[in-house]
Design a protein around this motif. Sequence first.
Motif, PDB file in Angstrom:
ATOM      1  N   SER A  80       0.832  -1.084   0.118  1.00 58.04           N
ATOM      2  CA  SER A  80       0.034   0.015   0.029  1.00 58.04           C
ATOM      3  C   SER A  80       0.817   1.361  -0.060  1.00 58.04           C
ATOM      4  N   TYR A  81       1.986   1.125   0.225  1.00 61.41           N
ATOM      5  CA  TYR A  81       2.909   2.358   0.467  1.00 61.41           C
ATOM      6  C   TYR A  81       3.555   2.822  -1.082  1.00 61.41           C
TER       7      TYR A  81
ATOM      8  N   MET B 133       3.364 -10.614  -5.887  1.00 65.00           N
ATOM      9  CA  MET B 133       2.000 -10.448  -5.507  1.00 65.00           C
ATOM     10  C   MET B 133       1.551  -9.093  -4.892  1.00 65.00           C
ATOM     11  N   ALA B 134       2.540  -8.561  -4.031  1.00 69.99           N
ATOM     12  CA  ALA B 134       2.729  -7.082  -3.511  1.00 69.99           C
ATOM     13  C   ALA B 134       2.792  -6.284  -4.572  1.00 69.99           C
ATOM     14  N   SER B 135       3.755  -6.371  -5.403  1.00 67.70           N
ATOM     15  CA  SER B 135       3.624  -5.269  -6.528  1.00 67.70           C
ATOM     16  C   SER B 135       2.697  -5.367  -7.501  1.00 67.70           C
ATOM     17  N   CYS B 136       1.674  -6.492  -7.630  1.00 68.48           N
ATOM     18  CA  CYS B 136       0.756  -6.537  -8.555  1.00 68.48           C
ATOM     19  C   CYS B 136      -0.516  -5.764  -7.748  1.00 68.48           C
ATOM     20  N   ILE B 137      -0.415  -6.036  -6.687  1.00 67.43           N
ATOM     21  CA  ILE B 137      -1.703  -5.331  -5.879  1.00 67.43           C
ATOM     22  C   ILE B 137      -1.320  -3.957  -5.621  1.00 67.43           C
ATOM     23  N   LYS B 138      -0.137  -3.461  -5.488  1.00 68.32           N
ATOM     24  CA  LYS B 138       0.335  -2.154  -5.155  1.00 68.32           C
ATOM     25  C   LYS B 138      -0.083  -1.295  -6.571  1.00 68.32           C
ATOM     26  N   ILE B 139       0.413  -1.792  -7.689  1.00 70.61           N
ATOM     27  CA  ILE B 139       0.493  -0.805  -8.989  1.00 70.61           C
ATOM     28  C   ILE B 139      -0.909  -1.136  -9.785  1.00 70.61           C
TER      29      ILE B 139
ATOM     30  N   SER C  92      -1.304   6.852  -6.681  1.00 72.97           N
ATOM     31  CA  SER C  92      -1.517   5.540  -6.130  1.00 72.97           C
ATOM     32  C   SER C  92      -0.741   4.262  -6.839  1.00 72.97           C
ATOM     33  N   ALA C  93      -0.533   4.742  -8.076  1.00 73.52           N
ATOM     34  CA  ALA C  93       0.110   3.723  -9.125  1.00 73.52           C
ATOM     35  C   ALA C  93       1.719   3.780  -8.862  1.00 73.52           C
ATOM     36  N   SER C  94       2.130   4.572  -8.175  1.00 72.47           N
ATOM     37  CA  SER C  94       3.598   4.680  -8.130  1.00 72.47           C
ATOM     38  C   SER C  94       3.885   3.345  -7.182  1.00 72.47           C
ATOM     39  N   PRO C  95       5.375   2.992  -7.668  1.00 68.81           N
ATOM     40  CA  PRO C  95       5.799   1.696  -7.077  1.00 68.81           C
ATOM     41  C   PRO C  95       6.033   1.909  -5.471  1.00 68.81           C
ATOM     42  N   LEU C  96       6.347   0.813  -4.812  1.00 67.18           N
ATOM     43  CA  LEU C  96       6.693   0.814  -3.484  1.00 67.18           C
ATOM     44  C   LEU C  96       7.664   1.680  -3.289  1.00 67.18           C
ATOM     45  N   GLY C  97       7.814   2.608  -2.118  1.00 64.68           N
ATOM     46  CA  GLY C  97       8.912   3.467  -1.578  1.00 64.68           C
ATOM     47  C   GLY C  97       9.844   2.631  -1.101  1.00 64.68           C
ATOM     48  N   ILE C  98      11.070   2.977  -0.908  1.00 66.87           N
ATOM     49  CA  ILE C  98      12.196   2.457  -0.335  1.00 66.87           C
ATOM     50  C   ILE C  98      12.179   2.491   1.016  1.00 66.87           C
ATOM     51  N   ASN C  99      11.438   3.684   1.603  1.00 70.19           N
ATOM     52  CA  ASN C  99      11.165   3.859   3.070  1.00 70.19           C
ATOM     53  C   ASN C  99      10.671   2.568   3.662  1.00 70.19           C
ATOM     54  N   ALA C 100       9.794   2.129   2.982  1.00 72.71           N
ATOM     55  CA  ALA C 100       9.144   0.709   3.542  1.00 72.71           C
ATOM     56  C   ALA C 100       9.866  -0.401   3.879  1.00 72.71           C
ATOM     57  N   TYR C 101      11.077  -0.519   2.780  1.00 72.51           N
ATOM     58  CA  TYR C 101      12.020  -1.472   3.079  1.00 72.51           C
ATOM     59  C   TYR C 101      12.875  -1.142   4.357  1.00 72.51           C
ATOM     60  N   PHE C 102      13.088   0.027   4.644  1.00 70.91           N
ATOM     61  CA  PHE C 102      13.902   0.422   5.992  1.00 70.91           C
ATOM     62  C   PHE C 102      12.816  -0.047   7.137  1.00 70.91           C
TER      63      PHE C 102
ATOM     64  N   THR D  99      10.187  -6.320  -3.778  1.00 69.47           N
ATOM     65  CA  THR D  99       9.153  -5.598  -3.971  1.00 69.47           C
ATOM     66  C   THR D  99       9.265  -4.099  -4.422  1.00 69.47           C
ATOM     67  N   VAL D 100      10.254  -3.543  -3.842  1.00 69.83           N
ATOM     68  CA  VAL D 100      10.870  -2.327  -4.399  1.00 69.83           C
ATOM     69  C   VAL D 100      11.310  -2.347  -5.933  1.00 69.83           C
ATOM     70  N   VAL D 101      12.098  -3.287  -6.049  1.00 67.02           N
ATOM     71  CA  VAL D 101      12.779  -3.615  -7.520  1.00 67.02           C
ATOM     72  C   VAL D 101      11.642  -3.989  -8.542  1.00 67.02           C
ATOM     73  N   LEU D 102      10.788  -4.903  -8.261  1.00 64.85           N
ATOM     74  CA  LEU D 102       9.870  -5.309  -8.969  1.00 64.85           C
ATOM     75  C   LEU D 102       8.809  -4.418  -9.317  1.00 64.85           C
TER      76      LEU D 102
END
Length: 308
Positions: free
Chosen positions: A105-106, A228-234, A263-273, A288-291
């Motif tokens: 979602s981020y 899965m997370a990437s498809c949900i996200k974008i 909202s279609a932007s990819p996962l932000g790197i801060n979520a990884y942190f 997920t950040v990469v994909l």
Amino acid sequence: MAIMSIIFPIIFMVALGYLLTWKGFFTKEHIAGISKFTFFVCIPAFLFTNMLAAPLAQSIDLYSLVAFYLPVLVIFTLGYQLNHYFSPSDQQTRDASAVFALGCSYSNTVLVGLPIITASLGEAMIGPVLMIITFHSACLFALTFVLAARAEQQGFSWRRFTRSMVLNPVVLSIGLGIIANGLSIDLGKQLDDGLALLAKPALACALFVLGANLSFYRVGESWRLALMASCIKILLLPAFVYVMAAVVFQLSAQNTAMLVLLSASPLGINAYFIATEIKQHESTLGSTVVLSTLLSVLSFSLWITWLV
């Protein structure tokens, strides 16, 4: 509007950052320095000057906020539940589910969403975009920490969290811009020109740093969960936002496109942190950040073709 004319400059900057870092021209230490300059100097100057010049009366729209954040919270809840069914048994805990939900979602609103919207819809949309961005990290990070029960496990402090959010350069610069705008503060030509000079390379540097950081991450063993997370996200999240904006609230075509692209932007790197701090799903969110960043090229093309 030709899709490549919008997408190509952004892809070019991300690819340039990736290639130059991957080939060793820039080291991790170099990128850390560029990142610090970008996120603590250039981007705050960019956000502050744009928020100062934005027509606040036209930028604040309750319906737009609900049309964006309600789907975000629903998708967060969906990700939380899906983790219980698809993750390995040792990662079906509450804290792991909260981290996976964040990964679904981020959005990378500043590095990717803002440049895409500026290129496709024009600089007039910067004000409304910044009003959405203001609450984004604080809302999702707080929700993640609460569900991960940080207060019980590792002494999570609401005071420390609130302080870190308030002093976040994105939140702080937008907040100061809103205050200065509301008070009609005149900074003077010299200071205006100086801030404008600092703000000019903000988006280009942000995209370059994004590409450079992608060279440090790899799609690991958790690629199925990451996909899965990437498809949900974008795909799923922006589709839900579209329904809320265009069908439920019947917002203008321009506002709908702005919310969907954000909202279609990819996962932000801060979520990884956040994942590394909670020590759950680090590999999943890194992948997920990469994909999601790679796949967002296709998803953005689809959304822009349809909406712009």
